[in-house]
Scaffold this active site. Structure first.
Site, PDB file in Angstrom:
ATOM      1  N   HIS A  19      -3.278 -61.664  -0.826  1.00 54.78           N
ATOM      2  CA  HIS A  19      -3.866 -62.982  -0.583  1.00 54.78           C
ATOM      3  C   HIS A  19      -3.579 -63.498   0.826  1.00 54.78           C
ATOM      4  O   HIS A  19      -4.370 -64.271   1.373  1.00 54.78           O
ATOM      5  CB  HIS A  19      -3.389 -63.952  -1.651  1.00 54.78           C
ATOM      6  CG  HIS A  19      -3.925 -63.613  -3.009  1.00 54.78           C
ATOM      7  ND1 HIS A  19      -3.243 -63.867  -4.176  1.00 54.78           N
ATOM      8  CD2 HIS A  19      -5.092 -63.004  -3.368  1.00 54.78           C
ATOM      9  CE1 HIS A  19      -3.968 -63.444  -5.192  1.00 54.78           C
ATOM     10  NE2 HIS A  19      -5.080 -62.912  -4.732  1.00 54.78           N
ATOM     11  N   HIS A  42     -12.907 -57.123  -9.456  1.00 56.16           N
ATOM     12  CA  HIS A  42     -11.957 -57.258 -10.562  1.00 56.16           C
ATOM     13  C   HIS A  42     -11.310 -58.639 -10.447  1.00 56.16           C
ATOM     14  O   HIS A  42     -10.148 -58.775 -10.051  1.00 56.16           O
ATOM     15  CB  HIS A  42     -10.898 -56.152 -10.518  1.00 56.16           C
ATOM     16  CG  HIS A  42     -11.468 -54.773 -10.692  1.00 56.16           C
ATOM     17  ND1 HIS A  42     -12.120 -54.105  -9.673  1.00 56.16           N
ATOM     18  CD2 HIS A  42     -11.501 -53.951 -11.771  1.00 56.16           C
ATOM     19  CE1 HIS A  42     -12.527 -52.918 -10.130  1.00 56.16           C
ATOM     20  NE2 HIS A  42     -12.163 -52.805 -11.392  1.00 56.16           N
ATOM     21  N   GLU A 138     -15.720 -59.401 -13.961  1.00 57.52           N
ATOM     22  CA  GLU A 138     -14.532 -59.294 -14.813  1.00 57.52           C
ATOM     23  C   GLU A 138     -14.947 -58.774 -16.184  1.00 57.52           C
ATOM     24  O   GLU A 138     -15.903 -59.274 -16.784  1.00 57.52           O
ATOM     25  CB  GLU A 138     -13.817 -60.639 -14.955  1.00 57.52           C
ATOM     26  CG  GLU A 138     -12.603 -60.629 -15.853  1.00 57.52           C
ATOM     27  CD  GLU A 138     -11.592 -59.549 -15.487  1.00 57.52           C
ATOM     28  OE1 GLU A 138     -11.117 -58.836 -16.394  1.00 57.52           O
ATOM     29  OE2 GLU A 138     -11.284 -59.419 -14.280  1.00 57.52           O
ATOM     30  N   GLY A 164     -17.136 -54.026 -12.487  1.00 61.52           N
ATOM     31  CA  GLY A 164     -17.311 -54.278 -11.063  1.00 61.52           C
ATOM     32  C   GLY A 164     -17.571 -53.030 -10.251  1.00 61.52           C
ATOM     33  O   GLY A 164     -18.268 -53.082  -9.226  1.00 61.52           O
ATOM     34  N   ASP A 184      -9.913 -54.415  -6.236  1.00 59.97           N
ATOM     35  CA  ASP A 184      -8.488 -54.351  -6.581  1.00 59.97           C
ATOM     36  C   ASP A 184      -8.283 -54.150  -8.078  1.00 59.97           C
ATOM     37  O   ASP A 184      -7.785 -55.016  -8.776  1.00 59.97           O
ATOM     38  CB  ASP A 184      -7.746 -55.608  -6.089  1.00 59.97           C
ATOM     39  CG  ASP A 184      -8.255 -56.875  -6.754  1.00 59.97           C
ATOM     40  OD1 ASP A 184      -9.424 -56.894  -7.198  1.00 59.97           O
ATOM     41  OD2 ASP A 184      -7.482 -57.843  -6.859  1.00 59.97           O
TER      42      ASP A 184
END
Length: 300
Positions: A19, A42, A138, A164, A184
């Site tokens: 992040h 994801h 998701e 995804g 990710d």
């Protein structure tokens, strides 16, 4: 993998690296007037209760965001990321009206208790502008419901209860042709490594100009070691690879010791910015004497 829930790991050292870099990349993209799209393959739940049963099981945030939160005199890039977490906690307090929330955000000396951690979609939502858009994938049914409730039909946000890896193909190229893509997966299934490479290869073939960020765990698995080399072969316009190692392996020689990000088409300033901030990150997050970071770059 539907058994995986990121709530057990929210705010850990891997989230800090992911992040921290994501926020900087999105700020770079937002510095230009032209709109762009954020695509998350994801997305998870969008936000996590750090005092909930799942997060408290291993309390991984204690060796991640909790070591940074509320600290004064952090480097600007790190302070910006921590402030995003701060503002997420303010904005998520349902007991406060909009005026009080605005006052608390404006008061840089005020830091609310750390009870929530923003997922990647919430980091992105805080930095996107009117006219920018989001596509959030998701698969987990509970997480996708939470994600939908969290964004509650906000303009420009599409939540897709789909795979995804497969869905990325249909999202590129976007209009206009600017995008940041975050890939990710949990990598709990070994097949995720191959799917990451295959999905990225197809996306780059359709949209070479995109900024693609691939997160991966540093673990003793041959697929994790080979992944950066496989990704480098897909980069037509340059790449940046950053690794952060903060802890030693467990007594059996296993465990998540750190994480990496491989970025295709990185902002040209990113290497210098990471080189300046990561020594502080290592100092604050280190759990053993061998803690370190590495940055490699292949310019376009």
């Amino acid at each position: 993998m539907l058994a995986y829930r990121h709530a057990f790991h929210a705010g850990n050292h891997a989230d800090v690296l992911k992040h921290l870099v994501l926020a900087r990349v999105l700020r770079y993209m937002a510095a230009k007037d032209k709109p762009f799209r954020y695509i998350d393959t994801h997305a998870g739940a969008g936000g996590y209760q750090l005092k909930g049963a799942q997060a408290l099981k291993n309390a991984e945030h204690r060796d991640g965001i909790s070591r940074l939160y509320g600290r004064a005199r952090l480097p600007e890039m790190l302070a910006d990321y921590v402030n995003l977490v701060r503002e997420f906690n303010i904005a998520s307090d349902a007991s406060l009206d909009a005026e009080t929330q605005a006052a608390q955000r404006a008061d840089k000396g005020y830091t609310p208790p750390l009870s929530l951690y923003p997922g990647s979609p919430s980091i992105a939502r805080a930095l996107l502008r009117p006219g920018d858009s989001m596509r959030l994938f998701e698969l987990h049914p509970a997480d996708v419901r939470t994600l939908a409730a969290h964004f509650d039909g906000q303009r420009g946000v599409q939540i897709l209860h789909e795979d995804g890896f497969a869905g990325l193909k249909g999202q590129v190229p976007p209009q206009p042709r600017r995008a940041v893509v975050l890939i990710d997966p949990s990598y709990e299934l070994v097949s995720d490594y191959g799917k990451t490479v295959a999905s990225l290869r197809e996306a780059v073939g359709r949209f070479a100009e995109g900024v693609y960020m691939v997160w991966y765990p540093i673990v003793r698995r041959v697929e994790a070691v080979q992944l950066p080399k496989r990704l480098a072969g897909l980069a037509p316009k340059g790449w940046l690879h950053v690794r952060l190692t903060v802890k030693d392996v467990d007594p059996q020689g296993f465990g998540l010791t750190g994480s990496g990000l491989f970025i295709l088409n990185p902002p040209w300033t990113l290497h210098q910015e990471l080189a300046a901030v990561l020594p502080t990150v290592v100092e604050l997050l280190a759990q053993f004497e061998g803690a370190q970071f590495e940055i490699e770059e292949q310019p376009a």
